[in-house]
Write a protein that holds these residues in place. Structure first.
Motif, PDB file in Angstrom:
ATOM      1  N   PRO B  39       0.826  -1.225   0.000  1.00 52.84           N
ATOM      2  CA  PRO B  39       0.000   0.000   0.000  1.00 52.84           C
ATOM      3  C   PRO B  39       0.850   1.262   0.000  1.00 52.84           C
ATOM      4  O   PRO B  39       1.769   1.400   0.809  1.00 52.84           O
ATOM      5  CB  PRO B  39      -0.805  -0.141   1.295  1.00 52.84           C
ATOM      6  CG  PRO B  39      -0.858  -1.603   1.560  1.00 52.84           C
ATOM      7  CD  PRO B  39       0.447  -2.151   1.091  1.00 52.84           C
ATOM      8  N   GLY B  40       0.546   2.141  -0.915  1.00 53.11           N
ATOM      9  CA  GLY B  40       1.253   3.420  -0.986  1.00 53.11           C
ATOM     10  C   GLY B  40       2.596   3.378  -1.674  1.00 53.11           C
ATOM     11  O   GLY B  40       3.200   4.427  -1.934  1.00 53.11           O
ATOM     12  N   LEU B  41       3.075   2.181  -1.992  1.00 56.57           N
ATOM     13  CA  LEU B  41       4.399   2.060  -2.609  1.00 56.57           C
ATOM     14  C   LEU B  41       4.337   1.593  -4.050  1.00 56.57           C
ATOM     15  O   LEU B  41       5.362   1.493  -4.730  1.00 56.57           O
ATOM     16  CB  LEU B  41       5.281   1.106  -1.799  1.00 56.57           C
ATOM     17  CG  LEU B  41       5.575   1.537  -0.361  1.00 56.57           C
ATOM     18  CD1 LEU B  41       6.434   0.500   0.342  1.00 56.57           C
ATOM     19  CD2 LEU B  41       6.280   2.891  -0.326  1.00 56.57           C
ATOM     20  N   GLY B  42       3.163   1.260  -4.519  1.00 61.05           N
ATOM     21  CA  GLY B  42       3.029   0.839  -5.907  1.00 61.05           C
ATOM     22  C   GLY B  42       3.618  -0.537  -6.157  1.00 61.05           C
ATOM     23  O   GLY B  42       3.725  -1.374  -5.261  1.00 61.05           O
ATOM     24  N   LEU B  43       4.028  -0.758  -7.392  1.00 63.54           N
ATOM     25  CA  LEU B  43       4.656  -2.019  -7.790  1.00 63.54           C
ATOM     26  C   LEU B  43       6.164  -1.822  -7.798  1.00 63.54           C
ATOM     27  O   LEU B  43       6.668  -0.925  -8.457  1.00 63.54           O
ATOM     28  CB  LEU B  43       4.203  -2.411  -9.199  1.00 63.54           C
ATOM     29  CG  LEU B  43       2.761  -2.819  -9.382  1.00 63.54           C
ATOM     30  CD1 LEU B  43       2.353  -2.667 -10.836  1.00 63.54           C
ATOM     31  CD2 LEU B  43       2.553  -4.242  -8.913  1.00 63.54           C
ATOM     32  N   ARG B  44       6.862  -2.660  -7.088  1.00 61.59           N
ATOM     33  CA  ARG B  44       8.326  -2.555  -7.060  1.00 61.59           C
ATOM     34  C   ARG B  44       8.928  -3.844  -7.589  1.00 61.59           C
ATOM     35  O   ARG B  44       8.579  -4.928  -7.137  1.00 61.59           O
ATOM     36  CB  ARG B  44       8.814  -2.252  -5.645  1.00 61.59           C
ATOM     37  CG  ARG B  44       8.399  -0.872  -5.143  1.00 61.59           C
ATOM     38  CD  ARG B  44       8.952  -0.601  -3.765  1.00 61.59           C
ATOM     39  NE  ARG B  44       8.324  -1.464  -2.771  1.00 61.59           N
ATOM     40  CZ  ARG B  44       8.793  -1.619  -1.526  1.00 61.59           C
ATOM     41  NH1 ARG B  44       9.879  -0.975  -1.143  1.00 61.59           N
ATOM     42  NH2 ARG B  44       8.165  -2.405  -0.686  1.00 61.59           N
ATOM     43  N   GLN B  45       9.832  -3.688  -8.536  1.00 61.70           N
ATOM     44  CA  GLN B  45      10.419  -4.847  -9.195  1.00 61.70           C
ATOM     45  C   GLN B  45      11.485  -5.488  -8.302  1.00 61.70           C
ATOM     46  O   GLN B  45      12.367  -4.804  -7.773  1.00 61.70           O
ATOM     47  CB  GLN B  45      11.028  -4.429 -10.528  1.00 61.70           C
ATOM     48  CG  GLN B  45      11.410  -5.593 -11.427  1.00 61.70           C
ATOM     49  CD  GLN B  45      11.908  -5.138 -12.785  1.00 61.70           C
ATOM     50  OE1 GLN B  45      12.730  -4.245 -12.895  1.00 61.70           O
ATOM     51  NE2 GLN B  45      11.390  -5.745 -13.843  1.00 61.70           N
ATOM     52  N   ILE B  46      11.410  -6.810  -8.179  1.00 60.47           N
ATOM     53  CA  ILE B  46      12.351  -7.537  -7.339  1.00 60.47           C
ATOM     54  C   ILE B  46      13.512  -8.069  -8.182  1.00 60.47           C
ATOM     55  O   ILE B  46      14.676  -7.765  -7.920  1.00 60.47           O
ATOM     56  CB  ILE B  46      11.641  -8.708  -6.624  1.00 60.47           C
ATOM     57  CG1 ILE B  46      10.453  -8.193  -5.807  1.00 60.47           C
ATOM     58  CG2 ILE B  46      12.625  -9.455  -5.727  1.00 60.47           C
ATOM     59  CD1 ILE B  46       9.567  -9.296  -5.256  1.00 60.47           C
TER      60      ILE B  46
END
Lengths: 111, 113
Positions: B39-46
């Motif tokens: 929540p609040g951080l969007g999609l982050r690529q791992i």
């Protein structure tokens, strides 16, 4: 570094227009736009490549200003089905195939 | 049917217990990627992979491992999960990360206690 999206949230009445902006601090090769409905996976809308093109399908279009490192998504005559969270993803020059998404813009269309 | 599948869809586990989330695609895509959504951080690529045996770090690779031994599979491994890895995880695939559409899997909701 994540691209910055604005606004963070917007509420529209059916038929109104909206613009969602995506801005990067780095030079871009491409900008990707996705929409995610609540409880679902993101779905692809369109990609804009370096070259300043504008794309669109149906009443959703986008532009890419590579000099300003910005992209904008335009939603025209919004429909209830447009509700969801919109994400822009950017690929910077030199980061081959590494896509970084913004934090999203929550769009709600009401009757 | 063309699709990206993830298993399990939901998982509750304890700190330190190794786990693997599988991802498989049947579209012959060369590019595969893992994201986490908070929540609040969007999609982050791992991590992402441009082809078999070719993987690279995304924005938040710490605490995760991946492998790409076959074109269709791209498992995500958490060797020692911690509570801050509680998240919704998405696998995606496409012909190219640069110019192509990414197809997302249904997501895996992971809770680490």
């Amino acid at each position: 570094q994540q691209p910055v999206q604005s606004p963070q949230a917007v509420i529209l009445r059916e038929g109104e227009d909206a613009v969602i902006n995506c801005s990067s601090s780095k030079a871009l090769y491409s900008v990707h736009w996705y929409r995610q409905k609540h409880g679902e996976a993101p779905v692809f809308l369109m990609i804009l490549l370096k070259g300043g093109e504008q794309k669109g399908h149906d009443k959703i279009s986008a532009s890419f200003n590579e000099k300003k490192q910005q992209s904008s998504l335009y939603l025209t005559a919004s429909q209830l089905s447009y509700s969801g969270t919109y994400f822009c993803g950017t690929e910077t020059l030199g980061s081959y195939q590494k896509v970084t998404f913004g934090t999203g813009t929550k769009l709600q269309v009401i009757p | 049917e063309a699709q990206v599948t993830q298993n399990p869809r939901y998982l509750i586990t304890v700190t330190g217990k190794k786990l693997t989330v599988t991802c498989s695609q049947n579209m012959n895509h060369e590019y595969m990627s893992w994201y986490r959504q908070d929540p609040g951080l969007g999609l982050r690529q791992i991590y992402y992979s441009m082809n078999v045996e070719v993987t690279d770090k995304g924005d938040v690779p710490e605490g995760y491992k991946v492998s790409r031994k076959e074109k269709r599979n791209f498992p995500l491994i958490l060797e020692s999960p911690s509570p801050n890895q509680t998240s919704l995880y998405f696998c995606a695939s496409g012909f190219s990360g640069r110019t192509g559409e990414q197809y997302f899997g249904p997501g895996t909701r992971l809770t680490v206690t």
